[in-house]
Enzyme design. Structure first.
Site, short mmCIF file in Angstrom:
data_model
loop_
_atom_site.label_atom_id
_atom_site.label_comp_id
_atom_site.label_asym_id
_atom_site.label_seq_id
_atom_site.Cartn_x
_atom_site.Cartn_y
_atom_site.Cartn_z
N GLU A 48 1.22 -22.12 30.98
CA GLU A 48 0.45 -22.73 32.07
C GLU A 48 -0.89 -23.27 31.57
O GLU A 48 -1.30 -24.36 31.96
CB GLU A 48 0.20 -21.71 33.20
CG GLU A 48 1.46 -21.23 33.88
CD GLU A 48 2.10 -20.01 33.21
OE1 GLU A 48 2.94 -19.38 33.86
OE2 GLU A 48 1.75 -19.68 32.05
N CYS B 118 0.62 -15.02 34.78
CA CYS B 118 -0.10 -13.78 34.50
C CYS B 118 -1.53 -13.88 35.05
O CYS B 118 -1.95 -14.96 35.49
CB CYS B 118 -0.13 -13.53 32.99
SG CYS B 118 -1.31 -14.59 32.11
#
Length: 156
Positions: free
Chosen positions: A55, A83
């Site tokens: 990401e 996360c």
């Protein structure tokens, strides 16, 4: 391309990353107006960078493409629920939405368990496993005071 196509692409990136031994099983992309403007794959071990999550890599690429630090009107497609670090990066980038395939529980089952980070964030600084202690100097707030009065700052 449809949302299904974008998610399939994120999953393909993750799969290819494992098959080519470049890093963990995570892939992500950023889409604006139906066009992929940023692609990322987990490269933590490939480049020895603990922040090189899919990401984050996709956000960096998209922001560079846009010449902007914000992902206004963009969507992120990722092969797994982000996360805590990636969630932070996502909120700073301010996309419109995030779509993910696997859950953080799925990731934990294969050894990518970030539950301990969530637990650590809930603890007072003095109880965390990694010491977090304020160490202030008299001039420690000089950058903040300078920023506050700056006529050249770009707020975000």
């Amino acid at each position: 391309m449809s949302k299904v196509d974008f998610m399939k692409k994120a999953i393909d990136i993750a799969y290819d990353n494992v098959k080519t031994n470049h890093g963990g099983p995570f892939g992500a992309l950023v889409v604006k107006d139906g066009i992929i403007i940023g692609v990322g794959r987990n490269e933590v071990t490939a480049v020895n960078d603990p922040t090189a999550h899919a990401e984050v890599q996709a956000i960096r690429a998209a922001c560079q493409y846009l010449s902007n630090f914000q992902l206004t009107d963009c969507d992120i497609y990722t092969s797994c629920e982000p996360c805590p670090m990636c969630i932070g990066a996502i909120y700073w980038a301010r996309p419109r939405a995030v779509y993910y395939a696997c859950t953080k529980e799925d990731a934990a089952k294969i050894g990518f368990d970030d539950q301990f980070i969530y637990e650590q964030l809930e603890l007072p600084n003095e109880q965390r496993k990694i010491a977090m202690k304020q160490f202030s100097l008299q001039e420690g707030d000089l950058p903040f005071r300078t920023w506050e009065s700056s006529k050249m700052k770009i707020e975000y």
